[in-house]
Design an enzyme around this catalytic site. Structure first.
Site, PDB file in Angstrom:
ATOM      1  N   GLY A 140      53.494  50.354  64.243  1.00  0.00           N
ATOM      2  CA  GLY A 140      52.140  49.983  63.825  1.00  0.00           C
ATOM      3  C   GLY A 140      52.119  49.903  62.315  1.00  0.00           C
ATOM      4  N   HIS A 141      52.369  48.715  61.790  1.00  0.00           N
ATOM      5  CA  HIS A 141      52.407  48.543  60.334  1.00  0.00           C
ATOM      6  C   HIS A 141      51.019  48.148  59.840  1.00  0.00           C
ATOM      7  CE1 HIS A 141      56.986  47.583  60.638  1.00  0.00           C
ATOM      8  NE2 HIS A 141      56.664  48.795  61.022  1.00  0.00           N
ATOM      9  N   LYS A 200      55.551  51.447  54.946  1.00  0.00           N
ATOM     10  CA  LYS A 200      56.123  50.140  54.597  1.00  0.00           C
ATOM     11  C   LYS A 200      55.042  49.099  54.362  1.00  0.00           C
ATOM     12  CE  LYS A 200      58.793  50.198  58.277  1.00  0.00           C
ATOM     13  NZ  LYS A 200      59.008  51.604  58.617  1.00  0.00           N
ATOM     14  N   GLN A 214      60.122  51.957  62.813  1.00  0.00           N
ATOM     15  CA  GLN A 214      60.530  53.355  63.018  1.00  0.00           C
ATOM     16  C   GLN A 214      61.368  53.821  61.804  1.00  0.00           C
ATOM     17  OE1 GLN A 214      61.108  51.171  66.030  1.00  0.00           O
ATOM     18  NE2 GLN A 214      58.981  51.604  66.301  1.00  0.00           N
ATOM     19  N   ASP A 220      56.821  55.700  59.735  1.00  0.00           N
ATOM     20  CA  ASP A 220      55.529  55.964  59.088  1.00  0.00           C
ATOM     21  C   ASP A 220      55.669  56.229  57.596  1.00  0.00           C
ATOM     22  OD1 ASP A 220      54.412  55.889  61.677  1.00  0.00           O
ATOM     23  OD2 ASP A 220      54.912  58.001  61.963  1.00  0.00           O
TER      24      ASP A 220
END
Ligand code: IMP
Length: 423
Positions: free
Chosen positions: A43-44, A19, A225, A16
């Site tokens: 979840g990007h 990115k 991650q 988180d």
């Protein structure tokens, strides 16, 4: 960026790190973007041409027509969630099949893996990992125990293989006394997802990537991650189940170590963690709540509150060492704009023992802090390094000296324009 090399873009704390905000700066520089570990636990969040997308398994080079994107062998993939994610992109007008290849060696997440994830968590009682519930751990466990199904399996006689593995899982669940589940609806969509995936190029991606490298092309390995969630180097057992570190780029894509070029390590100007596990810098007071609120620190996949704290030099030094980070990217500096004092964790302390090395067991350690003056200035409209308030410039300088690594990009807001490249 060096020709014929793989650069890695890695979250180096607990994930988180943001990115998604910088990938649109990075991806245009590369011919190929690849994911090497993890799956739909990621979840990007990416804003592209004003539209927001949450990418879970698909690499973020997908918006660019001329680029090849690869889901590498080190990843695990859930066909139903992949279909959902991909269809959203197709609806938005992106032609995926010409730009996305999936490794035949990546492993499949079955609906029953997700049930097993829940069952294992339930069985752990108070020692829950707080997983994302996406079946990540059970799938990687089966990869290691050599009973899993791979993407390549869907090309031939898949139904029999699926039914056999599902039956095995049902037996495991019965042995655990975990019988209160119903996957029938989920399974229908999952099977639809398998058929959908069959329409994609399922390839030997390690050969494709190495061919690109031989031709002098550039590859970006996009991490998921963070280092402290790595199966080997994270805060075990409160970790994910894949190799999230730079070494995972080699195994998760099939590239040799001497192919690695730059290693970009992303961190935030403060720390967060989702799920359970040791977190020595965690703030349980109003300051922590304030960081969460200003930084919108709520999980992209699960919506859970992220635990918040000050920046942690013990963790960052360890991550820089493990990954061979060559450049740091500091995100969300602006979140700390209003704090009169900025604290930095310089060591951990437990029972009279102080250490600056990441301990084997991070449980029970307290953070030792150094206080620095806050800048108490709105950073969000700053576009040049020369305009940084002195206290912010000093904060960056202090971190660089301590970490012995340059911070080459600083982000001071969610917008693309709020990304400052340092000289
Ligand atoms: P799993 O990956 O779902 O097995 O979850 C294991 C641990 O990693 C839990 O603490 C999750 O909250 C955490 N985790 C997994 N993926 C992410 C991510 O993308 N960002 C932050 N934390 C994650």
């Amino acid at each position: 960026m060096t020709k014929g090399k793989v650069d890695a873009l890695l979250g180096i704390v607990f994930g988180d790190e943001g990115k998604g905000k910088v990938v649109d700066v990075f991806t245009p520089r590369y011919d190929l973007v690849a994911r090497f570990a993890g799956g739909p636990n990621a979840g990007h969040t990416i804003i592209f041409e004003g539209k927001k997308f949450v990418l879970r398994s698909i690499p973020s080079g997908i918006f660019d027509e001329g680029k090849l994107n690869i889901i590498g062998n080190g990843c695990v993939i859930a066909p139903d969630l992949f279909m959902q994610e991909a269809k959203e992109l197709e609806t938005a007008g992106y032609d995926l099949r010409s730009r996305l290849h999936i490794s035949k060696r990546a492993h499949l997440i079955l609906p029953t893996h997700r049930v097993l994830d829940r069952a294992y968590e339930a069985a752990k009682g108070k020692a829950k990992v707080g997983t994302t519930g996406k079946g990540i751990g059970p799938t990687y466990s089966e990869k290691a125990s050599r009973t899993s199904l791979r993407v390549g399996d869907i090309l031939d006689n898949f139904e029999d293989k699926y039914l056999a593995l599902k039956a095995r899982h049902e037996k495991m669940l019965a042995d655990l006394g975990y019988t209160d589940y119903d996957i029938s609806d989920e399974e229908k969509v999952w099977i639809e997802g398998i058929k959908y995936m069959q329409t994609f190029p399922l390839t030997d991606t390690e050969i494709e990537i190495n061919r690109y490298l031989e031709e002098g092309k550039n590859v970006l390995a996009e991490g998921a991650q963070g280092t402290l969630l790595d199966i080997d180097h994270g805060t075990y057992p409160f970790v994910s189940s894949s190799s999230t570190v730079c070494g995972g780029v080699c195994t998760g894509l099939g590239v040799a170590p001497n192919r690695i070029g730059e290693v970009f390590g992303i961190f935030k100007a403060y720390s967060t963690r989702v799920g359970a596990g040791p977190f020595p810098v965690e703030l349980f007071d109003e300051t922590g709540d304030k960081i969460r609120e200003i930084g919108h620190e709520y999980g992209a996949v699960t919506g859970r509150n992220r635990r918040c704290g000050w920046v942690d030099l013990v963790a960052l030094k360890y991550a820089i060492m493990i990954n061979g980070v060559t450049q740091l990217i500091m995100m969300k500096g602006d979140v700390l704009d209003t704090f009169p004092t900025i604290r930095v964790c310089t060591a951990y302390e437990k029972d009279g023992v102080t250490t600056t090395d990441m301990p084997y067991d991070t449980e029970g350690w307290n953070a030792v802090y150094k206080d620095l003056p806050g800048w108490q200035t709105d950073l969000t409209s700053i576009t040049r390094e020369e305009d940084f308030p002195k206290a912010f410039a000093d904060y960056i300088k202090y971190l660089e000296e301590e970490l012995k690594t340059p911070i080459t990009i600083v982000s001071v807001g969610p917008d693309r324009a709020q990304t400052i490249f340092r000289k």
